[in-house]
Motif scaffolding. Structure first.
Motif: not given
Length: 217
Positions: A174-190, A192-199
């Protein structure tokens, strides 16, 4: 922004709201999904076992209310929709009380109240979205938002499974499906968020030893 350009106003709201939206939902369904195990490990199962069924509606009632509060402060207030805001909150109160008195005849009082809160906040959220559509001429929430909410609810409900290996596998799925859904929905750019807030937060540049902040002695 509302006065000068409504389209830009809606775009600005969505950009900021979506970041909060996609973060709150997984926190909520994770809390519900593993609530049984947390209570059991904490040694509180005998005391709180009967309250486990209340966790899902209560947590999602607070989730929906948080979305409603963001819409109120970021859309309804700037758009001077005070009357519409009052209507949505009065409706929330009325539906919550009405649902409670209607449901307590078939459910225990606490269960009826928990689901009444969930129903009231969800209804007020939908009404606020419809009201803003009439004023702004655009939907502030898209069908992708509702799909993700549905996924979160299904994931949270699946937490009732008692078989631990099956539960772990289901959660990963379900978590994998959620991440995939967020990615294809283009609600946020995962990415850029990963690079900005994590890396950038975890990897700090190493300063040269002869830099002004680290003078060579």
């Amino acid at each position: 922004k509302y006065i000068n350009d409504r389209a830009d106003f809606v775009k600005y709201f969505r950009t900021n709201f979506n970041k909060i939206f996609v973060l709150i939902l997984p926190l909520a369904f994770t809390a519900v999904f593993w609530s049984r195990e947390v209570i059991y490990v904490a040694g509180l199962w005998d005391k709180y076992a009967q309250a486990v069924g209340l966790i899902l509606p209560i947590i999602f009632a607070f989730v929906f209310y948080s979305f409603l509060d963001i819409i109120k402060s970021s859309v309804l207030v700037p758009a001077k929709m005070g009357r519409d805001m009052a209507v949505s909150f009065i409706l929330m109160l009325g539906l919550t009380v009405g649902f409670y008195f209607g449901a307590k005849t078939i459910l225990e009082p606490l269960t009826a109240m928990a689901y009444a809160m969930w129903f009231g906040t969800a209804s007020a959220l939908i009404v606020s979205v419809v009201q803003s559509r009439k004023r702004l001429g655009q939907w502030i929430l898209s069908h992708e938002h509702y799909i993700l909410i549905g996924q979160a609810l299904v994931t949270a409900y699946t937490g009732r499974v008692e078989n631990l290996p099956l539960k772990i596998g289901s959660f990963i799925l379900f978590v994998g499906l959620y991440i995939w859904s967020v990615r294809v929905s283009n609600l946020v750019d995962l990415k850029s968020v990963w690079q900005k807030y994590v890396i950038r937060k975890t990897i700090q540049p190493i300063q040269p030893i002869d830099s002004p902040t680290n003078p060579v002695i």
